[in-house]
Design a protein around this motif. Structure first.
Motif, PDB file in Angstrom:
ATOM      1  N   HIS A 231       0.866  -1.180   0.000  1.00  0.00           N
ATOM      2  CA  HIS A 231       0.000   0.000   0.000  1.00  0.00           C
ATOM      3  C   HIS A 231       0.900   1.226   0.000  1.00  0.00           C
ATOM      4  O   HIS A 231       1.952   1.230   0.626  1.00  0.00           O
ATOM      5  CB  HIS A 231      -0.893  -0.037   1.256  1.00  0.00           C
ATOM      6  CG  HIS A 231      -1.930   1.045   1.283  1.00  0.00           C
ATOM      7  ND1 HIS A 231      -1.740   2.215   1.970  1.00  0.00           N
ATOM      8  CD2 HIS A 231      -3.154   1.137   0.725  1.00  0.00           C
ATOM      9  CE1 HIS A 231      -2.818   2.980   1.826  1.00  0.00           C
ATOM     10  NE2 HIS A 231      -3.693   2.339   1.073  1.00  0.00           N
TER      11      HIS A 231
ATOM     12  N   TYR B 258       0.968   3.895   1.518  1.00  0.00           N
ATOM     13  CA  TYR B 258       1.307   4.426   2.852  1.00  0.00           C
ATOM     14  C   TYR B 258       2.576   3.732   3.356  1.00  0.00           C
ATOM     15  O   TYR B 258       3.564   4.384   3.706  1.00  0.00           O
ATOM     16  CB  TYR B 258       0.104   4.165   3.761  1.00  0.00           C
ATOM     17  CG  TYR B 258       0.152   4.647   5.193  1.00  0.00           C
ATOM     18  CD1 TYR B 258       1.201   5.400   5.709  1.00  0.00           C
ATOM     19  CD2 TYR B 258      -0.925   4.359   6.044  1.00  0.00           C
ATOM     20  CE1 TYR B 258       1.183   5.826   7.033  1.00  0.00           C
ATOM     21  CE2 TYR B 258      -0.949   4.785   7.359  1.00  0.00           C
ATOM     22  CZ  TYR B 258       0.111   5.510   7.854  1.00  0.00           C
ATOM     23  OH  TYR B 258       0.087   5.918   9.154  1.00  0.00           O
TER      24      TYR B 258
ATOM     25  N   GLN C 112      -1.907  12.756  12.951  1.00  0.00           N
ATOM     26  CA  GLN C 112      -2.390  12.046  11.762  1.00  0.00           C
ATOM     27  C   GLN C 112      -2.107  12.776  10.470  1.00  0.00           C
ATOM     28  O   GLN C 112      -1.865  13.986  10.446  1.00  0.00           O
ATOM     29  CB  GLN C 112      -3.881  11.744  11.865  1.00  0.00           C
ATOM     30  CG  GLN C 112      -4.804  12.922  11.725  1.00  0.00           C
ATOM     31  CD  GLN C 112      -6.264  12.489  11.603  1.00  0.00           C
ATOM     32  OE1 GLN C 112      -6.609  11.547  10.879  1.00  0.00           O
ATOM     33  NE2 GLN C 112      -7.143  13.168  12.314  1.00  0.00           N
ATOM     34  N   GLY C 113      -2.129  11.993   9.421  1.00  0.00           N
ATOM     35  CA  GLY C 113      -1.989  12.544   8.079  1.00  0.00           C
ATOM     36  C   GLY C 113      -3.167  12.070   7.255  1.00  0.00           C
ATOM     37  O   GLY C 113      -3.886  11.141   7.643  1.00  0.00           O
TER      38      GLY C 113
ATOM     39  N   THR D 296      -3.817   6.934  -2.345  1.00  0.00           N
ATOM     40  CA  THR D 296      -2.862   6.278  -3.232  1.00  0.00           C
ATOM     41  C   THR D 296      -2.526   7.231  -4.379  1.00  0.00           C
ATOM     42  O   THR D 296      -1.369   7.344  -4.785  1.00  0.00           O
ATOM     43  CB  THR D 296      -3.489   4.983  -3.802  1.00  0.00           C
ATOM     44  OG1 THR D 296      -3.993   4.214  -2.706  1.00  0.00           O
ATOM     45  CG2 THR D 296      -2.470   4.172  -4.565  1.00  0.00           C
TER      46      THR D 296
ATOM     47  N   ASP E 292     -13.468  12.995  -1.269  1.00  0.00           N
ATOM     48  CA  ASP E 292     -13.674  13.221   0.170  1.00  0.00           C
ATOM     49  C   ASP E 292     -14.205  14.632   0.357  1.00  0.00           C
ATOM     50  O   ASP E 292     -13.847  15.547  -0.382  1.00  0.00           O
ATOM     51  CB  ASP E 292     -12.341  13.091   0.928  1.00  0.00           C
ATOM     52  CG  ASP E 292     -11.853  11.660   0.968  1.00  0.00           C
ATOM     53  OD1 ASP E 292     -12.652  10.776   1.339  1.00  0.00           O
ATOM     54  OD2 ASP E 292     -10.679  11.414   0.616  1.00  0.00           O
TER      55      ASP E 292
ATOM     56  N   LYS F 248     -17.401   9.419  -2.563  1.00  0.00           N
ATOM     57  CA  LYS F 248     -17.114   8.285  -3.451  1.00  0.00           C
ATOM     58  C   LYS F 248     -17.608   6.987  -2.807  1.00  0.00           C
ATOM     59  O   LYS F 248     -18.018   6.975  -1.652  1.00  0.00           O
ATOM     60  CB  LYS F 248     -15.622   8.221  -3.763  1.00  0.00           C
ATOM     61  CG  LYS F 248     -14.723   8.109  -2.546  1.00  0.00           C
ATOM     62  CD  LYS F 248     -13.274   8.190  -2.979  1.00  0.00           C
ATOM     63  CE  LYS F 248     -12.343   8.349  -1.800  1.00  0.00           C
ATOM     64  NZ  LYS F 248     -10.978   8.650  -2.212  1.00  0.00           N
TER      65      LYS F 248
ATOM     66  N   LYS G 249     -13.520   1.715   3.871  1.00  0.00           N
ATOM     67  CA  LYS G 249     -12.186   1.453   4.412  1.00  0.00           C
ATOM     68  C   LYS G 249     -12.303   0.557   5.628  1.00  0.00           C
ATOM     69  O   LYS G 249     -12.916   0.943   6.625  1.00  0.00           O
ATOM     70  CB  LYS G 249     -11.551   2.782   4.810  1.00  0.00           C
ATOM     71  CG  LYS G 249     -10.986   3.520   3.625  1.00  0.00           C
ATOM     72  CD  LYS G 249      -9.525   3.508   3.733  1.00  0.00           C
ATOM     73  CE  LYS G 249      -8.705   3.478   2.550  1.00  0.00           C
ATOM     74  NZ  LYS G 249      -7.408   4.128   2.845  1.00  0.00           N
TER      75      LYS G 249
ATOM     76  N   GLN H 289      -8.540  -0.719   1.537  1.00  0.00           N
ATOM     77  CA  GLN H 289      -9.646  -0.385   0.648  1.00  0.00           C
ATOM     78  C   GLN H 289     -10.557  -1.587   0.430  1.00  0.00           C
ATOM     79  O   GLN H 289     -10.080  -2.698   0.182  1.00  0.00           O
ATOM     80  CB  GLN H 289      -9.090   0.016  -0.713  1.00  0.00           C
ATOM     81  CG  GLN H 289      -8.362   1.335  -0.722  1.00  0.00           C
ATOM     82  CD  GLN H 289      -8.277   1.901  -2.122  1.00  0.00           C
ATOM     83  OE1 GLN H 289      -8.715   1.295  -3.100  1.00  0.00           O
ATOM     84  NE2 GLN H 289      -7.712   3.086  -2.213  1.00  0.00           N
TER      85      GLN H 289
END
Ligand code: 4UW
Length: 571
Positions: free
Chosen positions: A256, A258, A350-351, A355, A438, A455, A459, A464
């Protein structure tokens, strides 16, 4: 808009991370390494065994692998699938392909054969690295479609010689496979000098990670070399960057974006040490933290829940951890506060990203968030990015402080979807704006919050789950007439759970008693579980209804299904 990152390198991922001398004098800036690289320092450590590779070893092995791949007739721009859990070998395979100038298409290790087959076919992978324990799934995928372009001499084992020999000694079908395929060590040849990129070549594709985007099945996200190098450069200029002395825990899947960007590429730029775990497992995590004195870990919200409630944490020394960075799914203010109250020495931030944005587009600085009422927000825009909040129906920017769809632009936004111009056109607006799907707000000080998703995506624990994929699968069940899949949020688990609304053949009337309905739901749930990877299981349940709400054009009205689930919750 946002501040630019000071210097965006225009070179390949490999040369950016392992620059060679000629390159150095021309392009090197103070942003490559921080401070000078120590080539003998452990770069990637196996968190279970302690075995490690130094930076120099990673580079040498990658170059040797590149020569070996070339000798097998594999050329630049061919696509190599990596199918395995996180491991030191995974990193070597990845950089071996990058040193060759080919493309890596990483596949989720939890994939079932049909899911893997989709990625192999769609990406047109022509060579592959496979973890030996995943060979049964891999071989099943190949058998299902002889058209896949992978011959035995282009399938390699993602392991060292010792592991191969052990498996060979066991006999059976595994031993047969060990005879058929070469492992990494058997591929190594004299390390060459990877070709330098000429101008413009940094726009070539480096990675094809799979994402469903806003709708439909998984699509290959074309991430260029420049996308990645810009992203790690921006990460080094933002929030509270990881540093040389950091020990970073990598347990999110490398397949992934991330895990790939934030736990492989980014730590290399600061020459930090990465401790690799094949996946998140509580005891292994605690042991690794204690043993390697981990200082920084990349997580998804459910991992924080697990640690918050775990009776085992007190048995280990986790005082070395200074912070957790969460991403990939909403992190609530309640969870951050509960976690920080229990573990005051750990800062949780957090971030946000996708993708398609390589991935980090927003990040919250810990000092700006702690005790300032900002936990739960995703932070400010990353350097290099520009953002807009757009009213979808009116097609223009919303008023300040109003909610709108988040659109992003910057050097880390993907090139497009692999060989899928129509899907690409759908997500890009004029001017190169990428439409995230989002819904966000921005406060007066520039901090963003994600407030909704327009969308289709679900999650589950950061993974995904494309509803369209589950719907297509469920429709193949002989006793299912129609179906709609949505995500329902579980506060206890801090994640969404996939739920299917199903119309049984013969309608609801064909299942007159509560017991028969229950048995039917359980049957569908189990059947689906046998066909998909673990994260896509229908953990939110199978609810039987008479008709799936649809628009006049036949589109599933997911908001109506969501309203139904909220109503059921209230009752
Ligand atoms: N809050 C709410 C969030 C958040 C979120 C993502 O699978 P993909 O395509 O990509 C990712 C990316 C993970 C990631 C992003 C930024 C970051 O800093 C980091 O490390 C700390 C990891 O998961 O899914 C993209 C979708 O995931 C949701 C959102 O709906 C987005 O479109 N998402 N992060 N903090 N939702």
């Amino acid at each position: 808009s946002t501040i630019p990152a000071p210097h965006l390198p225009r070179m390949s991922v490999f040369h950016y991370l392992f620059p060679f001398k000629k390159y150095k004098s021309k392009h090197r800036t103070r942003f490559y390494y921080y401070p000078e690289p120590n080539l003998e320092k452990p770069s990637f450590v196996d968190g279970l065994t302690g075995r490690f590779l130094t930076r120099k070893e990673v580079e040498e092995k990658a170059k040797s692998l590149a020569t070996g791949l070339k000798a097998k007739g594999i050329g630049r721009e061919e696509i190599g699938c990596i199918f395995g859990m996180n491991s030191v070998e995974w990193v070597v395979a990845c950089f071996g392909v990058q040193a060759l100038g080919a493309i890596v298409s990483p596949a989720n290790y939890a994939y079932q054969p049909a899911e893997l087959l989709h990625q192999l076919k769609d990406s047109t992978a022509s060579f592959a690295f496979v973890q030996p324990s995943l060979l049964p799934v891999f071989m099943k995928a190949l058998e299902a479609d002889p058209a896949v372009n992978l011959s035995d001499n282009k399938i390699f084992l993602l392991c060292d010689k010792a592991e191969k020999d052990t498996l060979k000694a066991k006999g059976g079908v595994e031993a047969e496979w060990m005879d058929r395929f070469l492992c990494l060590e058997e591929l190594y040849e004299k390390p060459g000098t990877p070709k330098r990129f000429q101008d413009g070549m940094e726009e070539r594709t480096a990675y094809l990670c799979y994402s469903s985007g806003t709708t439909g099945k998984g699509k290959g996200v074309e991430t260029s070399h420049h996308n990645i190098t810009s992203q790690v450069q921006a990460l080094n200029c933002s929030y509270e960057p990881i540093k040389y002395k950091d020990v970073i825990l990598a347990m999110l899947p490398f397949s992934h974006i991330y895990g790939l960007t934030v736990t492989i590429h980014h730590p290399l730029t600061v020459n930090g040490t990465v401790v690799i775990l094949p996946r998140f497992e509580e005891i292994a995590f605690l042991e690794a933290v204690q043993k390697f004195k981990v200082t920084w870990a990349l997580v998804v919200p459910p991992m924080l829940i697990a640690l918050l409630h775990s009776p085992n944490v007190a048995k280990y020394d986790i005082s070395s951890i200074r912070g957790f960075m969460s991403g990939a799914a909403p992190l609530s203010a309640d969870l951050v506060q509960a976690f920080e109250a229990k573990f005051p020495h750990i800062k949780v931030t957090q971030g946000y990203g996708l993708t398609e944005t390589s991935p980090v587009a927003h990040v919250m600085n810990i000092e700006e968030s702690r005790g300032k009422g900002r936990s739960g927000k995703i932070g400010r825009l990353m350097p290099t990015y520009q953002a807009r909040l757009v009213d979808q129906t009116a097609g223009k920017d919303v008023e300040p402080l109003d909610r709108g769809e988040l659109w992003l632009r910057g050097p880390s936004v993907m090139k497009g979807y692999w060989r899928n111009p129509s899907a690409t056109a759908e997500v890009f607006a004029p001017g190169g704006w990428y439409k995230t799907g989002d819904v966000a707000t921005i406060d007066k000080e520039g901090y963003f919050s994600i407030v909704d998703r327009v969308k289709e995506l679900i999650k589950y624990k950061g993974f995904q789950v494309p509803p369209a994929e589950l719907e297509a699968l469920l429709l193949t069940h002989p006793e299912v007439t129609d179906v709609g899949v949505i995500g329902v949020y579980s506060k206890e688990q801090a994640t969404e759970l996939p739920r299917a609304y199903v119309v049984p053949k013969g309608g609801l009337a064909s299942l007159p008693t509560p017991e028969s309905k229950q048995a039917f739901s359980a049957k569908i749930q189990e059947w689906a579980a046998s066909k998909v990877s673990n994260q896509k299981r229908l953990r939110g349940g199978v609810i039987l209804i008479d008709v799936i709400p649809k628009s006049p054009s036949g589109k599933i009205l997911r908001k109506d299904l969501r309203a139904m689930s909220v109503k059921a919750e209230e009752e």
